[in-house]
Design a protein around this motif. Structure first.
Motif, short mmCIF file in Angstrom:
data_model
loop_
_atom_site.label_atom_id
_atom_site.label_comp_id
_atom_site.label_asym_id
_atom_site.label_seq_id
_atom_site.Cartn_x
_atom_site.Cartn_y
_atom_site.Cartn_z
N GLY A 1 0.78 -1.24 -0.11
CA GLY A 1 -0.13 0.04 -0.08
C GLY A 1 1.04 1.22 0.09
N GLY A 2 2.16 1.23 0.04
CA GLY A 2 2.98 2.32 0.20
C GLY A 2 3.46 2.71 -1.55
N CYS A 3 4.30 3.58 -1.51
CA CYS A 3 4.55 4.12 -2.57
C CYS A 3 5.59 3.05 -3.47
CB CYS A 3 5.23 5.58 -2.57
SG CYS A 3 5.92 6.51 -4.02
N MET A 4 5.49 2.90 -4.80
CA MET A 4 6.21 2.12 -5.43
C MET A 4 7.68 2.70 -5.44
SD MET A 4 4.05 0.89 -8.77
CE MET A 4 5.28 -0.15 -9.28
N ALA A 5 8.72 1.98 -5.76
CA ALA A 5 10.01 2.72 -5.98
C ALA A 5 10.09 2.59 -7.34
CB ALA A 5 10.98 1.50 -5.52
N HIS A 6 11.25 3.70 -7.76
CA HIS A 6 11.43 3.90 -9.09
C HIS A 6 12.10 2.57 -9.60
CE1 HIS A 6 13.86 5.15 -12.67
NE2 HIS A 6 13.30 6.25 -12.61
N SER A 7 13.05 1.65 -8.99
CA SER A 7 13.42 0.32 -9.71
C SER A 7 12.41 -0.75 -9.91
CB SER A 7 14.52 -0.07 -8.45
OG SER A 7 13.88 -0.09 -7.28
N ASN A 8 11.23 -0.39 -9.03
CA ASN A 8 10.02 -1.49 -8.96
C ASN A 8 9.43 -0.89 -10.41
OD1 ASN A 8 6.93 -1.91 -7.82
ND2 ASN A 8 8.37 -3.55 -8.17
N VAL A 9 9.31 0.09 -10.75
CA VAL A 9 8.72 0.25 -12.12
C VAL A 9 9.54 -0.04 -13.35
CG1 VAL A 9 7.80 2.21 -13.57
CG2 VAL A 9 7.34 2.42 -11.00
N THR A 10 10.73 0.21 -12.99
CA THR A 10 11.79 -0.27 -14.01
C THR A 10 11.56 -1.73 -14.32
OG1 THR A 10 13.22 1.39 -13.44
CG2 THR A 10 14.16 -0.26 -14.74
N GLN A 11 11.59 -2.40 -13.24
CA GLN A 11 11.60 -3.91 -13.11
C GLN A 11 10.17 -4.34 -13.73
OE1 GLN A 11 10.82 -5.92 -9.58
NE2 GLN A 11 11.78 -7.66 -10.17
N ARG A 12 8.98 -3.70 -13.58
CA ARG A 12 7.79 -4.01 -14.04
C ARG A 12 7.59 -3.76 -15.51
NH1 ARG A 12 5.27 -7.85 -11.62
NH2 ARG A 12 3.55 -7.04 -12.65
N LEU A 13 8.43 -2.57 -15.98
CA LEU A 13 8.38 -2.27 -17.44
C LEU A 13 9.23 -3.48 -18.09
CD1 LEU A 13 7.93 -0.26 -19.70
CD2 LEU A 13 9.88 0.77 -19.11
N GLU A 14 10.31 -3.87 -17.76
CA GLU A 14 11.15 -4.91 -18.29
C GLU A 14 10.27 -6.10 -18.59
OE1 GLU A 14 14.64 -5.42 -15.96
OE2 GLU A 14 15.40 -3.40 -16.29
N LEU A 15 9.53 -6.47 -17.62
CA LEU A 15 8.56 -7.52 -17.59
C LEU A 15 7.54 -7.56 -18.69
CD1 LEU A 15 7.95 -8.57 -14.06
CD2 LEU A 15 9.22 -9.96 -15.68
N ALA A 16 7.09 -6.32 -18.92
CA ALA A 16 5.98 -5.87 -19.74
C ALA A 16 6.66 -5.67 -21.45
CB ALA A 16 5.38 -4.53 -19.55
N VAL A 17 7.87 -5.34 -21.39
CA VAL A 17 8.38 -5.15 -22.63
C VAL A 17 8.74 -6.66 -23.15
CG1 VAL A 17 10.59 -4.53 -23.74
CG2 VAL A 17 9.44 -2.98 -22.31
N SER A 18 9.23 -7.60 -22.21
CA SER A 18 9.43 -8.88 -22.57
C SER A 18 8.42 -9.61 -23.18
CB SER A 18 10.00 -9.58 -21.41
OG SER A 18 11.25 -9.25 -20.72
N ALA A 19 7.26 -9.25 -22.30
CA ALA A 19 6.02 -10.08 -22.98
C ALA A 19 5.70 -9.34 -24.33
CB ALA A 19 4.80 -9.83 -22.07
N ALA A 20 5.70 -7.88 -24.37
CA ALA A 20 5.16 -7.23 -25.67
C ALA A 20 6.37 -7.87 -27.08
CB ALA A 20 5.47 -5.78 -25.41
N ALA A 21 7.55 -8.20 -26.39
CA ALA A 21 8.64 -8.72 -27.64
C ALA A 21 8.01 -9.84 -28.42
CB ALA A 21 10.03 -8.83 -27.01
N GLU A 22 7.11 -10.81 -27.69
CA GLU A 22 6.60 -11.74 -28.56
C GLU A 22 5.96 -11.31 -29.65
OE1 GLU A 22 4.47 -14.26 -25.79
OE2 GLU A 22 5.91 -14.26 -24.61
N ARG A 23 5.17 -10.19 -29.77
CA ARG A 23 4.28 -9.59 -30.67
C ARG A 23 5.67 -8.60 -31.66
NH1 ARG A 23 -0.70 -6.63 -28.83
NH2 ARG A 23 -0.22 -5.65 -30.70
#
Length: 190
Positions: free
Chosen positions: A116-138
């Protein structure tokens, strides 16, 4: 020392994504999961507003209006504030995300971490890397590129420019507007 000339160097060209590549990134996280729905709303808001990571993760529930004229009130560097209109698709994602949050409070973070706290910058970067990996399939070319949260900000600016939006409007949309001034008037009795 001041007379010594600065070392010359080439500045790297800042990258940006195509519309299709950018669209694939917010669509990549699994919307059936809590984190996936949060990430979809977060990446869409970042693209829509051109927000810095610190601006996006610092947003409170009450600072994003999704009913009527949808708008996000961002707080940037140097206590600069700007209000950015939200596209229908972004407003829809955030409206659904707000329903899912279900822990009330206008002062709570809009995009919290699991606690419930504030996300960290590194957490956003990590989540973006996961999304980019999934989007890289297309879009396999995404796997060969270095994509950071700041790349989304550059993508917003470039897409606005390509759409014919005036550069001064882009500066207000993506950059920071001058601080709002408030004036206090007092009545002087005769």
């Amino acid at each position: 020392m001041l007379a010594i000339p600065m070392k010359r160097f080439d500045r790297p060209v800042l990258g940006f994504l195509s519309r299709e590549e950018m669209q694939a990134i917010p669509e990549a996280p699994d919307a059936r999961t809590w984190a996936g729905e949060r990430d979809r709303a977060l990446f869409s808001l970042m693209y829509n507003t051109g927000a810095r990571v610190s601006e996006a993760i610092g947003l409170r529930v009450g600072e994003v209006a999704v009913n009527g004229s949808a708008v996000a009130h961002l707080h940037g560097k140097g206590r600069k504030e700007r209000s950015v209109p939200l596209w229908r698709t972004t407003a829809h994602l955030i409206r659904n995300w707000k329903r899912r949050l279900d822990y009330g409070g206008e002062e709570n973070f809009l995009f919290p971490n699991r606690g419930g706290g504030c996300m960290a910058h590194s957490n956003v970067t990590q989540r973006l890397e996961l999304a980019v990996s999934a989007a890289a399939e297309r879009y396999p070319q995404l796997a060969r590129r270095s994509i950071s949260p700041h790349t989304i900000r550059h993508t917003t600016a470039m897409h606005l420019l390509q759409s014919g939006v005036d550069i001064s409007v882009i500066a207000l949309w993506v950059m920071r507007a001058p601080p709002r001034r408030t004036y206090t008037f007092r009545r002087i009795s005769p």
